[in-house]
Each structure stands twice: as C-alpha cells, then as structure tokens.
Design a protein around this motif. Structure first.
Motif, PDB file in Angstrom:
ATOM      1  N   SER A 184      -8.451   9.515  -0.928  1.00 22.84           N
ATOM      2  CA  SER A 184      -6.458   7.971  -0.867  1.00 22.84           C
ATOM      3  C   SER A 184      -6.420   8.688  -2.205  1.00 22.84           C
ATOM      4  CB  SER A 184      -6.840   7.072  -0.005  1.00 22.84           C
ATOM      5  OG  SER A 184      -5.562   6.012  -0.122  1.00 22.84           O
ATOM      6  N   GLY A 185      -4.813   8.653  -2.028  1.00 20.60           N
ATOM      7  CA  GLY A 185      -4.097   8.366  -3.164  1.00 20.60           C
ATOM      8  C   GLY A 185      -4.279   6.662  -3.906  1.00 20.60           C
ATOM      9  N   THR A 186      -3.700   6.700  -5.405  1.00 24.09           N
ATOM     10  CA  THR A 186      -3.898   5.656  -5.793  1.00 24.09           C
ATOM     11  C   THR A 186      -2.822   4.244  -5.163  1.00 24.09           C
ATOM     12  OG1 THR A 186      -2.869   3.312  -7.579  1.00 24.09           O
ATOM     13  CG2 THR A 186      -2.175   5.934  -6.724  1.00 24.09           C
ATOM     14  N   GLN A 188      -1.999   2.094  -5.381  1.00 25.25           N
ATOM     15  CA  GLN A 188      -0.489   1.422  -6.093  1.00 25.25           C
ATOM     16  C   GLN A 188       0.529   2.138  -5.911  1.00 25.25           C
ATOM     17  OE1 GLN A 188      -3.477   1.163  -7.611  1.00 25.25           O
ATOM     18  NE2 GLN A 188      -3.797  -0.886  -6.960  1.00 25.25           N
ATOM     19  N   ASP A 189       0.553   3.763  -5.264  1.00 27.00           N
ATOM     20  CA  ASP A 189       1.303   4.137  -5.150  1.00 27.00           C
ATOM     21  C   ASP A 189       1.872   3.814  -3.503  1.00 27.00           C
ATOM     22  OD1 ASP A 189       2.786   6.243  -4.273  1.00 27.00           O
ATOM     23  OD2 ASP A 189       1.456   8.217  -5.030  1.00 27.00           O
ATOM     24  N   GLY A 193       0.018   6.589  -0.823  1.00 28.19           N
ATOM     25  CA  GLY A 193      -0.864   6.066  -1.860  1.00 28.19           C
ATOM     26  C   GLY A 193      -1.248   4.656  -0.330  1.00 28.19           C
ATOM     27  N   TYR A 197      -2.977   5.287   3.645  1.00 26.76           N
ATOM     28  CA  TYR A 197      -4.440   4.790   3.729  1.00 26.76           C
ATOM     29  C   TYR A 197      -3.997   3.435   4.982  1.00 26.76           C
ATOM     30  CZ  TYR A 197      -8.026   0.818   2.896  1.00 26.76           C
ATOM     31  OH  TYR A 197      -8.664   0.280   3.811  1.00 26.76           O
ATOM     32  N   ILE A 218     -10.804   7.423  -3.928  1.00 27.15           N
ATOM     33  CA  ILE A 218      -9.367   7.023  -5.203  1.00 27.15           C
ATOM     34  C   ILE A 218      -9.555   8.251  -5.560  1.00 27.15           C
ATOM     35  CG2 ILE A 218      -7.732   5.709  -6.065  1.00 27.15           C
ATOM     36  CD1 ILE A 218      -8.075   4.465  -3.426  1.00 27.15           C
ATOM     37  N   ASN A 220      -6.657  11.460  -7.495  1.00 26.46           N
ATOM     38  CA  ASN A 220      -5.093  11.628  -8.499  1.00 26.46           C
ATOM     39  C   ASN A 220      -4.197  12.238  -7.967  1.00 26.46           C
ATOM     40  OD1 ASN A 220      -6.695  13.290  -8.702  1.00 26.46           O
ATOM     41  ND2 ASN A 220      -6.607  12.894 -11.209  1.00 26.46           N
ATOM     42  N   TYR A 221      -4.643  13.211  -6.616  1.00 23.83           N
ATOM     43  CA  TYR A 221      -3.473  14.301  -6.103  1.00 23.83           C
ATOM     44  C   TYR A 221      -4.055  15.507  -6.114  1.00 23.83           C
ATOM     45  CZ  TYR A 221      -1.389   9.528  -4.646  1.00 23.83           C
ATOM     46  OH  TYR A 221      -0.993   8.845  -4.249  1.00 23.83           O
TER      47      TYR A 221
END
Length: 334
Positions: A184-186, A188-189, A193, A197, A218, A220-221
């Motif tokens: 996943s991305g963060t 918080q995005d 993200g 998810y 997690i 960072n892309y």
C-alpha cells in the motif's frame, strides 16, 4: 538597450496604439499596416512586455501547476495533458516540483499566487487543512488534478481510486487467489494510499476473507519499496500467492524481487497494480494493471480550469473519469 513599443511605432511610421493592436491580434488593422509593424518588430528584435500587459489587463495568461514528484512517470503524462490544453487556449505553464513534502507544497502554492497566476492546478498528494487555508487566500480558480479534497468542495478531476483497487483485487480473487498481499501507499494519502487500501479490503471482505496485517506493507510508491515489501512476503512461513501493489513502480520492484529469489511471476506469485505507466508493458512478464487515463485527467483538469478562469458555466466541478483493467501476463490462476 531595451526596444520599446515607441521604437517600433517610430520605425514602422505608425502610432503606438496601432502597434499595440497588432501585438494583441486586434482584427481592426489593415493587412498592409500589420505587415509594416511586424517587419519593424523583426528588424528591431522587439519582445512585448508580458508583465506590463498583465498589469494593464489584470491577466497574466499563466497557470501554476504543483506536481508532487517530477521523477514519477505517471505525473509526466498528466503534465502533458495539461500543457496541450493550455497551449490550445493560449496559456503558459509554470510547473513546480514539490518533492511530496507538504511544507514545500504550501510554499510553492503561495509563491505561484504571488506571481499573479490566473489559475492553479494542484496535482496529486493529500489535501490537508493547511492546503485548504492556502487555497482560501487565493482570488483565482483552483482545480485539483489526480486528487480530491475530503469534503469535495474544490473542483477536481480524478478516478475512483477505491473502485480501481477493488477491481484489481477482484481480478485476483476471480483467478482463485485467497492469500493476497498488498503493498500500500501511505494511508495518510487519501487517494493512492487510503482509498486503494479500502478497495483491497472491501474486495476481500466480500469474498469472506479478512485482511491479514502480516500481508500488508506500507510503501512510498518507489521501486525499492516494492522490492523490500516483496522480500518480506517471500520470507513468510506461508507466502502469498498474489501481490496487489498500489502503483506500478512498486509492482515492478516486487516482480524483480520475486525473480531475484529464484521464483517466477506469475507461476509462483501473481502481481497486479494500478496506474499503467509505460514501464508496465516493458517489464517481463508484462504487468497486469488498472489503467488511469492520466493524459485525460490532465487535459480535463486544464479545460475545467479555463472555464473557471473565463467564468464560463460549469455543470460538474467534480469529474470522475473511468479506469480500465489491462490484462497482461503477470496474473495466473491457482
């Protein structure tokens, strides 16, 4: 010395008002006079003063674009769509890279507004209260591009990220996979993200499966994050049969990590993702992915901004474009 409009008028034997009409493409100038003015401009090397023209018209015909990561190939395609439509409507672009740092994004937004841009496109990334506060200080239109704000109050152009991720996970489920990992991305995005998810989670729950936190990493892309996450999954006592990555770059990193471990994609582990960057069709095996219409996102966002800048009627200020599942060779049945 700087050549002025007065110099051009004297050289052409016309008034300064006539030169101004020619420079601004006013049709009320005789062809012969227009030709004389252009010849004088060419001889003297005159360049109209855009700042002075902007002060007079209160328009700079310039649009600011905030890009979160200029090294990310997907944003280059969005920028191309923005630029093509900007050129069509005779707007210039100031493109600013923010390195995916909120403090830099806020600083860049304020700098562009100080430059008196006629409009602003904010591309990608989370839209926080600090962003909203900076936007609210602006008296020019703002359009979000490849992202949205939580309350949906700012005009935006994007895809349904949750549905895109849901479709990717459903594809794996339809091939018989039950132990499906996610890079996943963060969270918080909100788009790349959290929403992706949530799509992954919804697909699993509909299939009667719960999310195993051991199978979620997690990233960072970036390519390296995909490799690192895949190494973790491979090292589990019961490794996953499939990996869903939140973006193509992490998926490609995962493919290479799997191959480095002596395993095969998709025979041992299937891989799927979202975005459809050019590298998705270059990697071997070619990557199955959910395609975002990145060029169209940029083009539609810029067209929406031109309408807002010209105070034209806008029926829908929140545009959601369709995505498409691109079937290639990185997914197999179990």
């Amino acid at each position: 010395m700087t050549v002025t409009i007065y110099d051009v008028a004297r050289e052409a034997g016309v008034s300064m008002a006539t030169v101004s009409r020619v420079v601004n493409n006013n049709p009320n100038v005789k062809p012969q006079t227009r030709k004389k003015v252009f010849e004088a401009i060419e001889r003297l090397g005159y360049r109209p003063n855009a700042v002075a023209r902007g002060l007079a018209s209160k328009k700079t015909t310039t649009v600011g674009v905030v890009i979160p990561d200029i090294s990310n190939a997907i944003f280059a395609e969005v920028a191309r769509g923005i630029e093509d439509i900007a050129n069509m409507y005779h707007y210039n672009i100031i493109l600013c890279n923010a390195d995916k740092r909120k403090d830099k994004e806020i600083r860049v937004i304020n700098t562009l507004l100080e430059k008196q841009v006629d409009g602003l496109l904010f591309m990608g990334g989370a839209v926080t209260d600090e962003h909203i506060q900076a936007f609210n200080t602006s008296n020019v239109p703002i359009v979000l591009c490849a992202t949205t704000d939580e309350k949906g109050t700012i005009p935006s152009v994007d895809i349904d990220h949750e549905l895109a991720a849901y479709d990717a996970a459903k594809r794996l489920l339809s091939e018989g996979h039950r132990r499906i990992a996610m890079i996943s991305g963060t969270l918080q995005d909100p788009a790349n993200g959290f929403a992706r998810y949530q799509g992954y989670k919804r697909a699993l729950e509909e299939a009667g499966l719960s999310v195993d936190e051991e199978l979620v990493r997690i990233g960072n892309y970036k390519y390296e994050a995909g490799m690192e996450a895949a190494h973790h999954f491979i090292g589990l006592s019961e490794r996953p049969t499939a990996i869903f990555a939140a973006n193509d770059e992490m998926a490609i990193g995962a493919i290479h990590a799997i191959q480095d471990a002596g395993l095969k994609v998709p025979e041992d582990i299937s891989v799927i993702s979202v975005d459809n960057i050019r590298m998705a069709s270059m990697v071997r095996p070619q990557l199955t992915t959910v395609a975002q219409p990145m060029y169209d996102i940029g083009a539609v966002a810029m067209r929406l901004l031109t309408k807002l800048m010209k105070k034209e009627s806008v029926e829908n200020a929140k545009v959601v474009l369709p995505h498409e599942l691109i079937i290639r060779q990185s997914v197999a049945s179990v």
